[in-house]
Design an enzyme around this catalytic site. Structure first.
Site, PDB file in Angstrom:
ATOM      1  N   THR A  13       7.813   1.169 -10.777  1.00  0.00           N
ATOM      2  CA  THR A  13       7.118   1.746 -11.931  1.00  0.00           C
ATOM      3  C   THR A  13       7.918   2.867 -12.569  1.00  0.00           C
ATOM      4  O   THR A  13       7.912   3.030 -13.791  1.00  0.00           O
ATOM      5  CB  THR A  13       5.728   2.284 -11.501  1.00  0.00           C
ATOM      6  OG1 THR A  13       4.931   1.193 -11.043  1.00  0.00           O
ATOM      7  CG2 THR A  13       5.027   2.981 -12.646  1.00  0.00           C
ATOM      8  N   THR A  84       6.066   1.897  -5.721  1.00  0.00           N
ATOM      9  CA  THR A  84       5.200   2.514  -4.724  1.00  0.00           C
ATOM     10  C   THR A  84       4.493   1.513  -3.821  1.00  0.00           C
ATOM     11  O   THR A  84       4.121   1.850  -2.697  1.00  0.00           O
ATOM     12  CB  THR A  84       4.135   3.390  -5.413  1.00  0.00           C
ATOM     13  OG1 THR A  84       3.352   2.572  -6.299  1.00  0.00           O
ATOM     14  CG2 THR A  84       4.778   4.517  -6.194  1.00  0.00           C
ATOM     15  N   ASP A  85       4.268   0.280  -4.285  1.00  0.00           N
ATOM     16  CA  ASP A  85       3.394  -0.632  -3.550  1.00  0.00           C
ATOM     17  C   ASP A  85       3.904  -0.960  -2.152  1.00  0.00           C
ATOM     18  O   ASP A  85       3.112  -1.098  -1.220  1.00  0.00           O
ATOM     19  CB  ASP A  85       3.178  -1.921  -4.337  1.00  0.00           C
ATOM     20  CG  ASP A  85       2.228  -1.734  -5.514  1.00  0.00           C
ATOM     21  OD1 ASP A  85       1.611  -0.657  -5.606  1.00  0.00           O
ATOM     22  OD2 ASP A  85       2.117  -2.655  -6.342  1.00  0.00           O
ATOM     23  N   LYS A 155       0.416   4.383   1.509  1.00  0.00           N
ATOM     24  CA  LYS A 155      -0.084   4.500   0.139  1.00  0.00           C
ATOM     25  C   LYS A 155      -1.596   4.392   0.174  1.00  0.00           C
ATOM     26  O   LYS A 155      -2.155   3.407   0.660  1.00  0.00           O
ATOM     27  CB  LYS A 155       0.505   3.417  -0.767  1.00  0.00           C
ATOM     28  CG  LYS A 155       0.069   3.610  -2.226  1.00  0.00           C
ATOM     29  CD  LYS A 155       0.676   2.605  -3.184  1.00  0.00           C
ATOM     30  CE  LYS A 155       0.190   2.907  -4.604  1.00  0.00           C
ATOM     31  NZ  LYS A 155       0.668   1.927  -5.595  1.00  0.00           N
ATOM     32  N   TYR A 276     -12.847   2.249  25.908  1.00  0.00           N
ATOM     33  CA  TYR A 276     -13.992   1.354  26.012  1.00  0.00           C
ATOM     34  C   TYR A 276     -13.603   0.060  26.741  1.00  0.00           C
ATOM     35  O   TYR A 276     -12.435  -0.327  26.786  1.00  0.00           O
ATOM     36  CB  TYR A 276     -14.520   1.003  24.622  1.00  0.00           C
ATOM     37  CG  TYR A 276     -15.089   2.176  23.861  1.00  0.00           C
ATOM     38  CD1 TYR A 276     -16.390   2.604  24.072  1.00  0.00           C
ATOM     39  CD2 TYR A 276     -14.313   2.850  22.920  1.00  0.00           C
ATOM     40  CE1 TYR A 276     -16.914   3.682  23.362  1.00  0.00           C
ATOM     41  CE2 TYR A 276     -14.827   3.926  22.210  1.00  0.00           C
ATOM     42  CZ  TYR A 276     -16.124   4.340  22.435  1.00  0.00           C
ATOM     43  OH  TYR A 276     -16.636   5.407  21.742  1.00  0.00           O
TER      44      TYR A 276
END
Length: 330
Positions: A13, A84-85, A155, A276
């Site tokens: 971007t 960024t993805d 992100k 657990y």
């Protein structure tokens, strides 16, 4: 003399331009740099890719790692502009591919193209450049006036400028009126010389559990060529075994030499498979605890370990090794 920085641009971007098909990478690294005005650094720019980061895949990770490794000498640090993805995945994988890294390698990008007058790109890029001359080796992400350890980054927002968080570890540094201020302690310094180990096996799946998931889906993974599995389990690492016995299905994979790493699908705080019964049963089947690793880092660490030819037992031991600050071991 100005400190020397290498800037490798890969698209994203930050370099996008509007087209009839939507935003696409179209600006060069030199253009990005020109938008910052005069700088106290001597920056060399190379455009190595021009991709939306959703198209950054294992082949690109290998290519970026090669470029960083072969070109880093003679520079105080390296900045990689990136979408960024998938930035957190790339940062995590570079951490493992570039063992013993001896300079800062800083990934950055933006939520708006640098040509937009409201863009966050100039702030992020300036922060990355300053981190590149810090003398602190490692792989980092610079975003929203913070520097995060690459293998701890996630992100978390699609539009906000604070797009990344270090959700299970403190940030490395922040920008304030005193400049770039580092936290204490700093990431561990690597031992030995920097080596490039780019081999990986991308036949890894990352699966988020939902109630009622069919165990047969996991048993089908082997026939599909899967070599490793990362599970985002419930809470602190729980997997159900009543009616639909996911734990036995994962144990079958482990016995077929397909390693299974179990993390938590909760974004904050660690998993703990010892707490657990549902976690302890999974440990008894041979699953590997992911502790407080991010899913992005667990998946890339597993891909890299498989690519190095590690057997399942070796991978389990490797996941109990803190390579570069990616995990907190108890």
């Amino acid at each position: 003399m100005k400190p020397k920085i290498l800037l490798l641009s890969t698209g994203g971007t930050i370099a996008a331009v509007p087209t009839a098909n939507g935003l696409q990478p179209g600006q060069t690294g030199a253009h990005l740099l020109s938008m910052l005005g005069r700088l106290p650094y001597d920056v060399t720019v190379q455009d190595i890719l021009q991709l939306d980061s959703t198209n950054i895949q294992p082949e690109e990770w290998q290519f970026i790692a090669e470029r960083v490794y072969t070109l880093r000498k003679g520079y105080a640090g390296v900045v990689v502009t990136h979408g960024t993805d998938t930035m957190a995945y790339t940062a995590s994988m570079l951490t493992f591919m570039l063992s013993g890294l001896d300079v800062p390698v800083v990934l950055t990008g933006s939520q708006l193209p640098i040509s937009n007058p409201l863009s966050d790109a100039p702030y992020n890029l300036r922060c990355a450049l300053e981190m590149a001359v810090s003398g602190v080796p490692g792989v980092f992400i610079a975003f929203d006036r913070k520097v995060l350890l690459g293998c701890r980054s996630v992100k978390v927002r699609t539009t906000g400028f604070n797009a990344f968080e270090s959700v299970k570890a403190p940030v490395v540094a922040e920008v304030n009126s005193d400049g770039l201020c580092f936290t204490d302690p700093l990431p561990p310094r690597p031992a030995g010389p920097c080596v490039l180990k780019k081999e990986l096996d991308s036949r890894v799946v990352l699966i988020k559990l939902i109630p009622g998931m069919d165990p047969g889906l996991f048993r089908a993974l082997e026939s599909m060529g899967c070599r490793g599995v990362v599970i985002e389990a419930f809470g602190s690492g729980g997997l159900n075994f009543l009616r639909r016995d996911l734990i036995s299905a994962l144990g079958d994979l482990v016995r077929r030499q397909i390693p299974v790493v179990v993390c938590s699908q909760c974004l904050y705080e660690r998993s703990d498979l010892t707490k657990y019964e549902v976690g302890r049963r999974a440990l008894a089947e041979g699953v590997i605890p992911g502790e407080d690793m991010t899913s992005e880092c667990a998946a890339t660490k597993l891909m890299w370990a498989l690519g190095q030819g590690m057997a399942t037992a070796e991978i389990a031991e490797f996941f109990q090794t803190n390579v570069a600050g990616e995990v907190t071991l108890r």
